[in-house]
Design an enzyme around this catalytic site. Structure first.
Site, PDB file in Angstrom:
ATOM      1  CG  HIS A   1      17.324  13.237 -28.788  1.00 31.83           C
ATOM      2  ND1 HIS A   1      16.119  13.779 -28.398  1.00 31.83           N
ATOM      3  CD2 HIS A   1      17.122  12.746 -30.023  1.00 31.83           C
ATOM      4  CE1 HIS A   1      15.234  13.634 -29.367  1.00 31.83           C
ATOM      5  NE2 HIS A   1      15.808  13.003 -30.357  1.00 31.83           N
TER       6      HIS A   1
ATOM      7  CG  ASP B   1      15.957  14.800 -25.064  1.00 34.61           C
ATOM      8  OD1 ASP B   1      15.754  13.572 -25.021  1.00 34.61           O
ATOM      9  OD2 ASP B   1      16.430  15.372 -26.067  1.00 34.61           O
TER      10      ASP B   1
ATOM     11  CB  SER C   1      15.710  12.839 -33.698  1.00 32.74           C
ATOM     12  OG  SER C   1      15.042  12.036 -32.754  1.00 32.74           O
TER      13      SER C   1
END
Ligand SMILES: *[C@@H]1O[C@H](CO)[C@@H](O)[C@H](O)[C@H]1NC(C)=O
Ligand SMILES: *[C@@H]1O[C@H](CO)[C@@H](O)[C@H](O)[C@H]1NC(C)=O
Ligand SMILES: *[C@@H]1O[C@H](CO)[C@@H](O)[C@H](O)[C@H]1NC(C)=O
Ligand SMILES: *[C@@H]1O[C@H](CO)[C@@H](O)[C@H](O)[C@H]1NC(C)=O
Ligand SMILES: *[C@@H]1O[C@H](CO)[C@@H](O)[C@H](O)[C@H]1NC(C)=O
Ligand SMILES: *[C@@H]1O[C@H](CO)[C@@H](O)[C@H](O)[C@H]1NC(C)=O
Ligand SMILES: *[C@@H]1O[C@H](CO)[C@@H](O)[C@H](O)[C@H]1NC(C)=O
Length: 410
Positions: free
Chosen positions: A389, A386, A139
């Site tokens: 990312h 998060d 990702s």
């Protein structure tokens, strides 16, 4: 009779003003020559630099793209607008999901002693004409792929591009250029039970460290391949399957420790490339680890905190966090070195250090989450932040500027 000393006639246009003008002209000429010289030596340095395997470790070259500093630059950045990118992902659209402080969008990477070429989407598309550029990995690589799509999308009219998603393969096409920018999902590079692009949240992770062909046949013939794999290996050991996922009962399973199991997988990957890649055509890149910011104690934050509510980057030069694994990085180095002795060049793009400074650039709570957030979690935002990312526009745009610097040279 003494001859009157001959005085050189001075044309009326010269004189004091004239010599001043010539001085200015001389000065300008000198500056132009110096500028051309500097530019050329800079280019030479850059060329010299890009032919080396580990440029950041070279002491002879002064241009080190991967060491430098972040400079606030709200004139040139962001390189595109979050809202204007048709292919923005809700997992990365921090502004859309309520982030108020947008300073993370305004930073330029300034390498020591040289400049990154200014990103020019049209020039990149020219380089990609009739070609395929494929990101292969997890990702974080998808994060970078979306950044690249947004970077070029800003110069393409909607009628001249398409997006096609089919399982693990995602293809953005600039039709006028017959150029594709693709993403292929394979988080562990080799085959695993996490290969489904949507349902890959498997508790008991299993890899087939010796099998890659199921994935590789989809990308081997690309013109540019940009690999990454790291995050999914971040555990003490991994369950390895010798056998197939179709016949799970007949296979042999064994738990193998890190980093050994990582090395086994990368060897499989390297062997595949060595045998199958067309060296005359395909250019290979490997993105180093994208660091996480899950433990604020590392940068002097309050204990138990993570990247949540951070708004400033780390300014301490040479700061190294704990969100990347040096011993796994050494494995990558070793595998790439071995490939080189076998005549295959994979250019490492070392984003680890420069991204480590950017503790403020993760989505934290400002993204779409997979699960619904409970009341209990809402009361404790760091619980569901998060810190892996990166918001877009943001840090991955700079990773792509580094990649662009290399592609421009080819
Ligand atoms: C950039 O930031 C400075 C200082 O915060 C501000 O004065 C200026 O207006 C900003 N420029 C742009 C183009 O946003
Ligand atoms: C970008 O690249 C294109 C194609 O090479 C060129 O025509 C254009 O002048 C460049 N733009 C800038 C701002 O440098
Ligand atoms: C379009 O690009 C592909 C590679 O992505 C290439 O194989 C094909 O020949 C190109 N088509 C034309 C008409 O050049
Ligand atoms: C999707 O991929 C599968 C397997 O590669 C292929 O058989 C199928 O035709 C593709 N579908 C579309 C819509 O492209
Ligand atoms: C690559 O180029 C060399 C020299 O031009 C040529 O001899 C070789 O056959 C080419 N290999 C492939 C796989 O096209
Ligand atoms: C990346 O760069 C940093 C800082 O220059 C260095 O410490 C690290 O060893 C490099 N990593 C790799 C894999 O080359
Ligand atoms: C977040 O809270 C839930 C319970 O609400 C708990 O199960 C989970 O372990 C917590 N996660 C983290 C990363 O703290």
């Amino acid at each position: 009779m003494a001859k009157k000393q001959q005085v050189m006639p001075v044309p009326p246009a010269w004189g004091i003003r004239g010599s001043f003008q010539s001085l200015v002209a001389l000065l300008i000429a000198t500056l132009v020559v110096a500028a051309i010289y500097l530019r050329q030596s800079n280019e030479r340095l850059f060329q010299y630099w890009t032919t080396q395997k580990d440029p950041a470790g070279l002491s002879t070259s002064t241009c080190k793209l991967f060491t430098g500093k972040w400079v606030y630059d709200n004139e040139s950045y962001p390189l595109y607008k979050e809202k204007e990118c048709a292919f923005m992902s809700d997992q990365l659209a921090c502004e859309k999901f309520g982030r108020m402080d947008l300073n993370y969008q305004f930073w330029r990477w300034q390498p020591h002693h040289c400049d990154l070429p200014r990103f020019n989407a049209t020039a990149l598309l020219e380089k990609l004409r009739n070609k395929r550029l494929v990101y292969v990995g997890d990702s974080l690589n998808r994060n970078q792929w979306i950044s690249m799509v947004c970077l070029v999308d800003s110069v393409i009219a909607p009628a001249f591009r398409s997006m096609h998603n089919n399982g693990s393969i995602n293809i953005f096409k600039a039709t006028e250029y017959n150029a594709t920018i693709e993403f292929y999902w394979s988080p562990l590079m080799v085959e695993s039970n996490s290969d489904d692009p949507v349902n890959h949240r498997v508790q008991d992770r299993i890899v087939r460290v010796q099998a890659i062909e199921k994935h590789a046949r989809h990308w081997t013939n690309a013109d540019f391949l940009i690999f990454n794999t790291y995050l999914w290996w971040r555990r003490r050991q991994m369950k390895v399957l010798w056998g197939s996922f179709e016949n799970p009962e007949s296979g042999i399973y064994k738990a193998v420790k890190l980093p050994r199991v990582y090395e086994m997988a990368l060897q499989t990957w390297a062997q595949w490339l060595e045998v199958h890649v067309n060296r005359n055509k395909t250019k290979l890149f490997f993105m180093s680890m994208s660091p996480t910011h899950q433990k604020a104690a590392k940068w002097g934050g309050i204990g138990g905190k993570n990247c949540y509510s951070e708004t400033e980057l780390v300014t301490e030069e040479g700061y190294v966090g704990d969100g990347a694994s040096p011993r796994m990085m050494r494995v990558v180095d070793k595998v790439l070195d071995e490939l080189k002795t076998r005549g295959l060049n994979v250019q490492m793009i070392n984003i680890t250090q420069l991204s480590d400074y950017r503790k403020e650039a993760h989505p934290s709570i400002y993204r779409k989450h997979w699960e619904t957030i409970t009341e209990e979690q809402l009361a404790n935002p760091k619980n569901y932040s998060d810190c892996i990312h990166w918001c877009l526009p943001g840090v991955p745009d700079v990773w792509n500027e580094l990649l662009y610097a290399y592609i421009l040279q080819l």
